[in-house]
Write a protein that holds these residues in place. Structure first.
Motif, mmCIF file in Angstrom:
data_model
loop_
_atom_site.group_PDB
_atom_site.id
_atom_site.type_symbol
_atom_site.label_atom_id
_atom_site.label_comp_id
_atom_site.label_asym_id
_atom_site.label_seq_id
_atom_site.Cartn_x
_atom_site.Cartn_y
_atom_site.Cartn_z
ATOM 1 N N TYR A 62 39.310 46.686 46.275
ATOM 2 C CA TYR A 62 39.581 46.648 47.704
ATOM 3 C C TYR A 62 39.351 45.230 48.228
ATOM 4 N N CYS A 63 40.318 44.733 48.984
ATOM 5 C CA CYS A 63 40.301 43.340 49.453
ATOM 6 C C CYS A 63 39.009 42.969 50.174
ATOM 7 N N ILE A 64 38.518 43.849 51.020
ATOM 8 C CA ILE A 64 37.311 43.551 51.789
ATOM 9 C C ILE A 64 36.106 43.393 50.867
ATOM 10 N N GLU A 65 36.044 44.162 49.791
ATOM 11 C CA GLU A 65 34.962 44.001 48.818
ATOM 12 C C GLU A 65 35.020 42.611 48.183
ATOM 13 N N ILE A 66 36.227 42.162 47.859
ATOM 14 C CA ILE A 66 36.398 40.844 47.243
ATOM 15 C C ILE A 66 35.997 39.747 48.233
ATOM 16 N N VAL A 67 36.475 39.862 49.463
ATOM 17 C CA VAL A 67 36.152 38.855 50.480
ATOM 18 C C VAL A 67 34.647 38.824 50.727
ATOM 19 N N THR A 68 33.998 39.976 50.722
ATOM 20 C CA THR A 68 32.547 40.039 50.902
ATOM 21 C C THR A 68 31.836 39.299 49.777
ATOM 22 N N GLY A 98 28.215 33.642 37.245
ATOM 23 C CA GLY A 98 28.410 35.065 36.958
ATOM 24 C C GLY A 98 29.085 35.786 38.114
ATOM 25 N N GLN A 99 28.703 35.424 39.335
ATOM 26 C CA GLN A 99 29.346 36.024 40.505
ATOM 27 C C GLN A 99 30.831 35.687 40.539
ATOM 28 N N VAL A 100 31.179 34.460 40.208
ATOM 29 C CA VAL A 100 32.584 34.049 40.213
ATOM 30 C C VAL A 100 33.364 34.802 39.137
ATOM 31 N N ARG A 101 32.758 34.966 37.967
ATOM 32 C CA ARG A 101 33.422 35.768 36.924
ATOM 33 C C ARG A 101 33.615 37.199 37.406
ATOM 34 N N GLY A 102 32.617 37.726 38.125
ATOM 35 C CA GLY A 102 32.741 39.067 38.702
ATOM 36 C C GLY A 102 33.876 39.151 39.703
ATOM 37 N N LEU A 103 34.058 38.093 40.473
ATOM 38 C CA LEU A 103 35.176 38.047 41.422
ATOM 39 C C LEU A 103 36.514 38.118 40.686
ATOM 40 N N ALA A 104 36.623 37.388 39.601
ATOM 41 C CA ALA A 104 37.860 37.411 38.814
ATOM 42 C C ALA A 104 38.131 38.829 38.301
ATOM 43 N N ALA A 110 32.202 35.543 50.171
ATOM 44 C CA ALA A 110 31.242 35.049 51.167
ATOM 45 C C ALA A 110 29.853 34.901 50.553
ATOM 46 N N ALA A 111 29.468 35.833 49.687
ATOM 47 C CA ALA A 111 28.159 35.751 49.029
ATOM 48 C C ALA A 111 28.087 34.528 48.115
ATOM 49 N N VAL A 112 29.171 34.248 47.394
ATOM 50 C CA VAL A 112 29.211 33.073 46.522
ATOM 51 C C VAL A 112 29.133 31.799 47.353
ATOM 52 N N ARG A 113 29.881 31.768 48.442
ATOM 53 C CA ARG A 113 29.851 30.602 49.324
ATOM 54 C C ARG A 113 28.446 30.358 49.869
ATOM 55 N N ALA A 114 27.776 31.422 50.277
ATOM 56 C CA ALA A 114 26.409 31.295 50.808
ATOM 57 C C ALA A 114 25.446 30.804 49.723
ATOM 58 N N MET A 137 37.094 41.582 39.708
ATOM 59 C CA MET A 137 37.468 42.391 40.868
ATOM 60 C C MET A 137 38.953 42.215 41.201
ATOM 61 N N VAL A 138 39.436 40.978 41.138
ATOM 62 C CA VAL A 138 40.857 40.726 41.402
ATOM 63 C C VAL A 138 41.700 41.380 40.317
ATOM 64 N N GLU A 139 41.288 41.206 39.058
ATOM 65 C CA GLU A 139 42.020 41.810 37.937
ATOM 66 C C GLU A 139 42.100 43.330 38.088
ATOM 67 N N GLU A 140 41.008 43.928 38.536
ATOM 68 C CA GLU A 140 40.948 45.393 38.696
ATOM 69 C C GLU A 140 41.562 45.870 40.011
#
Length: 90
Positions: free
Chosen positions: A33-39, A19-25, A42-46, A27-30
């Motif tokens: 802000y880049c820093i929000e996406i990178v943050t 679900g987090q990864v779908r949310g990332l997609a 990092a949460a998904v990676r953790a 965020m990119v589509e919308e």
């Protein structure tokens, strides 16, 4: 081999990550802000790292321990080599 309770917990955690990864997609589509996406990346990676750690712990506690208790030197070497290989990639 993973315990049923652990398996269920891991699957739930992976579903949340999915679900987090779908949310990332989204965020990119919308064009968020880049820093929000990178943050969020990092949460998904953790979160993935935590699942990986738990699964490795299970592997050591069950598969590697079983090889040690079995007394089969070949199996012990295989399990240790397998573990070292996967840790080397991490």
């Amino acid at each position: 081999m993973m315990q049923v309770k652990s398996k269920s917990a891991r699957l739930k955690r992976l579903s949340r990550i999915e679900g987090q990864v779908r949310g990332l997609a989204r965020m990119v589509e919308e064009e968020r802000y880049c820093i929000e996406i990178v943050t969020q990346i990092a949460a998904v990676r953790a979160a993935l790292a935590r699942v990986e750690e738990e699964i490795l712990h299970d592997h050591i506690a069950h598969c590697v321990e079983h090889a040690i208790v079995s007394g089969d030197a070949g199996e012990q070497r295989r399990k240790v080599a397998e573990l070292m290989q996967v840790l080397g990639r991490a």
